[in-house]
Design a protein around this motif. Structure first.
Motif, mmCIF file in Angstrom:
data_model
loop_
_atom_site.group_PDB
_atom_site.id
_atom_site.type_symbol
_atom_site.label_atom_id
_atom_site.label_comp_id
_atom_site.label_asym_id
_atom_site.label_seq_id
_atom_site.Cartn_x
_atom_site.Cartn_y
_atom_site.Cartn_z
ATOM 1 N N TYR A 77 2.811 7.156 0.759
ATOM 2 C CA TYR A 77 4.239 7.262 1.044
ATOM 3 C C TYR A 77 4.807 8.278 0.073
ATOM 4 O O TYR A 77 4.628 8.147 -1.140
ATOM 5 N N LYS A 78 5.479 9.283 0.629
ATOM 6 C CA LYS A 78 5.918 10.406 -0.183
ATOM 7 C C LYS A 78 7.197 10.984 0.385
ATOM 8 O O LYS A 78 7.660 10.587 1.445
ATOM 9 N N ILE A 80 8.471 5.684 -4.699
ATOM 10 C CA ILE A 80 7.466 6.704 -4.372
ATOM 11 C C ILE A 80 7.121 7.484 -5.629
ATOM 12 O O ILE A 80 7.937 7.575 -6.541
ATOM 13 N N SER A 98 2.270 1.920 -6.885
ATOM 14 C CA SER A 98 3.367 2.888 -6.987
ATOM 15 C C SER A 98 3.731 3.042 -8.447
ATOM 16 O O SER A 98 3.422 2.193 -9.267
ATOM 17 N N CYS A 135 5.260 13.233 -6.001
ATOM 18 C CA CYS A 135 4.510 12.930 -4.775
ATOM 19 C C CYS A 135 3.520 14.042 -4.475
ATOM 20 O O CYS A 135 2.404 13.784 -4.016
ATOM 21 N N THR A 141 8.751 2.576 6.004
ATOM 22 C CA THR A 141 8.548 2.492 4.560
ATOM 23 C C THR A 141 9.027 1.153 4.022
ATOM 24 O O THR A 141 8.301 0.469 3.293
#
Length: 86
Positions: free
Chosen positions: A6-7, A53, A64, A14, A45
């Motif tokens: 997830y970015k 993120i 994370s 990221c 998300t």
């Protein structure tokens, strides 16, 4: 092994996490990476439990942090791999 990163395209941290993850993939050909941009898929998300993120998720495990270095990512992938063989 499948993982999701997830970015955001606006996030320099990221970008580094993606770079390190792709370097690790070069050594682990069974690693499949799905990329989710949080700006494009905010509902997914949140429903996937990601609140910060960059984040990497595999199954129910989420990693994370402010800065995910290559060593931390490798340790997370090793943990996931060990759990999947049990």
């Amino acid at each position: 092994m499948n993982v999701t990163l997830y970015k955001s395209s606006l996030c320099p941290r990221c970008h580094l996490a993606r770079k390190y993850l792709e370097q690790l993939k070069a050594d682990q050909p069974d690693l499949e990476i799905e990329y989710v941009d949080i700006l494009v898929s905010p509902r997914r998300t949140l429903s996937d439990g990601v609140r910060m993120i960059p984040a990497i998720k595999s199954g129910q495990d989420i990693l994370s942090g402010i800065f995910l270095d290559k060593k931390t990512l490798a340790a997370f992938l090793d943990k996931i791999r060990q759990n999947s063989t049990r």
